[in-house]
Design a protein around this motif. Structure first.
Motif, PDB file in Angstrom:
ATOM      1  N   ASP A  89       2.445   1.022  14.199  1.00 19.33           N
ATOM      2  CA  ASP A  89       2.012   2.263  13.549  1.00 19.33           C
ATOM      3  C   ASP A  89       0.832   2.036  12.609  1.00 19.33           C
ATOM      4  O   ASP A  89      -0.130   2.805  12.602  1.00 19.33           O
ATOM      5  N   GLU A  90       0.927   0.988  11.773  1.00 23.74           N
ATOM      6  CA  GLU A  90      -0.090   0.786  10.742  1.00 23.74           C
ATOM      7  C   GLU A  90      -1.457   0.435  11.324  1.00 23.74           C
ATOM      8  O   GLU A  90      -2.493   0.797  10.757  1.00 23.74           O
ATOM      9  N   LEU A 465       0.130  -6.331   0.352  1.00 25.77           N
ATOM     10  CA  LEU A 465      -1.243  -6.817   0.225  1.00 25.77           C
ATOM     11  C   LEU A 465      -1.737  -7.379   1.559  1.00 25.77           C
ATOM     12  O   LEU A 465      -2.866  -7.084   1.993  1.00 25.77           O
ATOM     13  N   LEU A 466      -0.912  -8.183   2.216  1.00 26.54           N
ATOM     14  CA  LEU A 466      -1.301  -8.733   3.514  1.00 26.54           C
ATOM     15  C   LEU A 466      -1.487  -7.629   4.550  1.00 26.54           C
ATOM     16  O   LEU A 466      -2.377  -7.702   5.402  1.00 26.54           O
ATOM     17  N   GLN A 467      -0.660  -6.584   4.463  1.00 28.56           N
ATOM     18  CA  GLN A 467      -0.819  -5.446   5.378  1.00 28.56           C
ATOM     19  C   GLN A 467      -2.170  -4.766   5.144  1.00 28.56           C
ATOM     20  O   GLN A 467      -2.889  -4.436   6.103  1.00 28.56           O
ATOM     21  N   LEU A 470      -4.964  -6.941   6.390  1.00 29.50           N
ATOM     22  CA  LEU A 470      -4.988  -6.911   7.850  1.00 29.50           C
ATOM     23  C   LEU A 470      -5.754  -5.694   8.357  1.00 29.50           C
ATOM     24  O   LEU A 470      -6.490  -5.765   9.347  1.00 29.50           O
ATOM     25  N   LEU A 471      -5.641  -4.574   7.651  1.00 29.56           N
ATOM     26  CA  LEU A 471      -6.288  -3.339   8.090  1.00 29.56           C
ATOM     27  C   LEU A 471      -7.785  -3.315   7.787  1.00 29.56           C
ATOM     28  O   LEU A 471      -8.572  -2.768   8.563  1.00 29.56           O
ATOM     29  N   VAL A 472      -8.196  -3.899   6.648  1.00 30.13           N
ATOM     30  CA  VAL A 472      -9.594  -3.757   6.220  1.00 30.13           C
ATOM     31  C   VAL A 472     -10.433  -4.993   6.494  1.00 30.13           C
ATOM     32  O   VAL A 472     -11.643  -4.981   6.265  1.00 30.13           O
ATOM     33  N   SER A 473      -9.833  -6.054   6.980  1.00 29.61           N
ATOM     34  CA  SER A 473     -10.575  -7.307   7.152  1.00 29.61           C
ATOM     35  C   SER A 473     -11.585  -7.205   8.288  1.00 29.61           C
ATOM     36  O   SER A 473     -11.442  -6.401   9.218  1.00 29.61           O
ATOM     37  N   ALA A 511       3.069  -9.620  14.489  1.00 24.54           N
ATOM     38  CA  ALA A 511       2.756  -8.976  15.769  1.00 24.54           C
ATOM     39  C   ALA A 511       1.484  -8.143  15.665  1.00 24.54           C
ATOM     40  O   ALA A 511       0.642  -8.148  16.573  1.00 24.54           O
ATOM     41  N   GLN A 512       1.314  -7.448  14.548  1.00 23.23           N
ATOM     42  CA  GLN A 512       0.113  -6.636  14.366  1.00 23.23           C
ATOM     43  C   GLN A 512      -1.133  -7.520  14.261  1.00 23.23           C
ATOM     44  O   GLN A 512      -2.196  -7.192  14.813  1.00 23.23           O
ATOM     45  N   ALA A 513      -1.006  -8.637  13.542  1.00 21.94           N
ATOM     46  CA  ALA A 513      -2.149  -9.544  13.394  1.00 21.94           C
ATOM     47  C   ALA A 513      -2.574 -10.101  14.744  1.00 21.94           C
ATOM     48  O   ALA A 513      -3.771 -10.208  15.055  1.00 21.94           O
ATOM     49  N   ARG A 514      -1.598 -10.451  15.567  1.00 25.45           N
ATOM     50  CA  ARG A 514      -1.935 -11.006  16.878  1.00 25.45           C
ATOM     51  C   ARG A 514      -2.520  -9.947  17.816  1.00 25.45           C
ATOM     52  O   ARG A 514      -3.400 -10.246  18.634  1.00 25.45           O
ATOM     53  N   LEU A 515      -2.044  -8.725  17.682  1.00 21.17           N
ATOM     54  CA  LEU A 515      -2.638  -7.659  18.484  1.00 21.17           C
ATOM     55  C   LEU A 515      -4.093  -7.426  18.076  1.00 21.17           C
ATOM     56  O   LEU A 515      -4.973  -7.235  18.925  1.00 21.17           O
ATOM     57  N   LYS A 516      -4.353  -7.470  16.769  1.00 17.84           N
ATOM     58  CA  LYS A 516      -5.727  -7.295  16.316  1.00 17.84           C
ATOM     59  C   LYS A 516      -6.598  -8.449  16.796  1.00 17.84           C
ATOM     60  O   LYS A 516      -7.740  -8.237  17.229  1.00 17.84           O
TER      61      LYS A 516
END
Length: 525
Positions: A89-90, A465-467, A470-473, A511-516
């Motif tokens: 979702d995020e 913070l890590l979330q 992950l979104l803005v990096s 999982a989100q980091a790996r998808l990105k």
């Protein structure tokens, strides 16, 4: 009816009744009771009316326009399936935007499931021509975009919705009309506003805020100060206070100056001030604060709430509300002092908590970047905590970045997460930030955490913070962020319930980091 049924079964060629009218058909029914005869006549009439009907004709709709975008490659179809799941979702909005920037559209087999989703608005960028064509044929697929659909209507159609439809659609019609013809929309909302329920009046006023203009709406907002709903009065007062030329804003400034009596340093200390000036030291102005003993009626009429929150005295509460509605620059201009000096004087006053809280609210309300910059550095944590998010959003990017690194190195992850939410990371800044974060999550630090876990909110905010990171990096930083997330997995393997409760959250982040990472690799921009 039996005769008609028999004729239908064996065919008209074998049954020579040639009834041409309803009376002739009735004659074929035979002798029956009145009730039975009535039912048979009704059935015969229905058959008689339908006999000889021809199928209707219709004009086929125009086909969908030719696709202008290429279909997402088959190798990424599993990724589309992943993005349909709640686990992502995020990061979903970022992923869809990246696919869009590549110039791709969804494969046709995904369109029904995507259009049926409640978050279909996020997927609009990938629908393609056929997806938009399909969306037009199902009203349920437009429920999250009523305002978009209403832009194609004329004023008469929108007014009909405004007068007759559900409240969400009425708000959408009002916004669409305001975009098309502000004067007409203004007559709509003002004419029937008093007849609405309190919750709807408040919602309509929120809907109108982006369109309100001091010259055209100030008088109406002044009348709303007498509204039956306290929430409506407060919102009207907040809007009026934000426009210095309105009558309320001028009343508030005059009222605040009567309660906060400032004296310039030279007037306050006389000869001693001249001595300080001669040796190059600036003396501070003096402040005398005198909130009313009882809440005046005119204060209450102008939106001030009488009853304070738990743990706060009424006079402090009234003072805070008053200061919150006056532009912070009023005080620096009045005493001709800089912002740090004014804040220092307020902080030393017996009413300091109310004054500083009010100044924070005013800084956020009036979007004063200069005051936000000083307050974020000078305020005590006890006061800053409640207004940190709003103040951080007003800081210059460079100051946000510097402050973020400081907060990470102090392990103040609560504040760091708040500031990251309003920050777009620049390439030259990411490396120092990630280095600081790596140091904070070093093996030795993690061993310390395993023995005595971080404070109650600290670990949850670290994950937040890590979330955010992950979104803005940027694309180049995603690998390092993934490593930091993986660093935390060692804690979830410990026989410590505190960390085990965050195992699913860490797995979700991973999982989100790996998808990105996967999308960055497959979709280079």
């Amino acid at each position: 009816m039996e005769a008609l049924t028999l004729q239908a079964l064996i065919g008209t060629a074998n049954h020579h009744d040639e009834a041409q009218s309803l009376p002739e058909i009735d004659a074929l029914l035979g002798q029956h009771g009145r009730e039975r005869k009535l039912l048979l006549q009704a059935g015969a009439l229905a058959v008689y009316r339908r006999a000889g009907w021809q199928p209707g004709s219709m004009t086929l709709p125009q086909p969908a326009p030719p696709e202008s975008a290429q279909e997402i490659p088959a190798t990424l179809h599993p990724t589309i399936h992943d993005l349909l799941h709640a686990q992502y979702d995020e990061i979903r909005s970022w992923a869809l935007q990246r696919l869009c920037k590549k110039g791709w559209r969804l494969p046709y087999q995904f369109l029904p499931s995507v259009l049926a989703r409640s978050d279909r608005a996020e997927w609009m960028v990938l629908l393609g021509e056929r997806g938009r064509w399909l969306q037009a044929w199902n009203l349920e697929w437009h429920t999250d975009q009523p305002a978009v659909a209403m832009t194609t209507m004329d004023a008469v159609q929108r007014e009909q919705i405004w007068l007759e439809q559900s409240f969400p659609l009425r708000c959408a019609a009002l916004a669409a009309q305001a975009d098309a013809d502000l004067a007409t929309a203004r007559t709509w909302i003002q004419a029937g506003f008093a007849k609405e329920k309190a919750e709807q009046r408040l919602a309509l006023l929120h809907c109108w805020q982006p369109y309100a203009q001091p010259a055209a709406d100030a008088d109406w907002y002044e009348r709303l100060l007498a509204d039956r709903s306290q929430a409506v009065r407060q919102l009207a007062a907040s809007w009026l206070a934000s426009h210095p030329d309105t009558a309320l804003a001028q009343r508030l400034v005059s009222r605040a100056k009567d309660v906060l009596v400032w004296e310039k340093s030279s007037e306050a200390v006389g000869l001693f001030s001249k001595v300080r000036a001669a040796i190059g030291q600036k003396s501070k102005p003096s402040l005398r604060v005198n909130p009313p003993q009882d809440l005046p009626k005119e204060w209450e009429r102008d939106g001030c709430i009488n009853t304070p929150p738990p743990g706060m005295g009424p006079r402090s509460w009234w003072l805070q509300q008053l200061v919150a509605l006056v532009a912070p620059g009023t005080w620096t201009a009045q005493v001709q002092a800089d912002i740090p000096t004014v804040i220092t004087v307020m902080a030393e006053d017996e009413w300091a908590d109310a004054l500083l809280a009010g100044i924070c609210e005013a800084t956020i309300r009036f979007q004063d970047h200069a005051w936000a910059s000083v307050l974020s550095e000078m305020l005590p944590k006890t006061i800053l905590q409640g207004y940190r998010d709003g103040l951080y959003k007003l800081l210059p990017v460079e100051q946000k970045q510097t402050l973020l690194i400081e907060l990470v190195e102090q392990a103040n992850y609560v504040a760091a997460a708040e500031i990251t939410a309003s920050l777009s990371l620049s390439g030259h800044f990411e490396q120092p930030l990630l280095s600081s974060l790596k140091k904070m999550l070093s093996k030795s630090r993690l061993e310390e955490y395993s023995k005595a876990h971080i404070h109650a909110a600290g670990f949850a905010e670290l994950l937040q913070l890590l979330q955010q990171l992950l979104l803005v990096s940027s694309d180049t930083a995603i690998h390092a962020i993934t490593e930091r997330i993986d660093d935390l997995t060692v804690l979830t393997t410990l026989p410590n319930w505190y960390y085990q409760q965050y195992a699913s959250k860490i797995a979700r982040l991973s999982a989100q980091a790996r998808l990105k990472q996967h999308l960055i690799k497959e979709i280079p921009l």
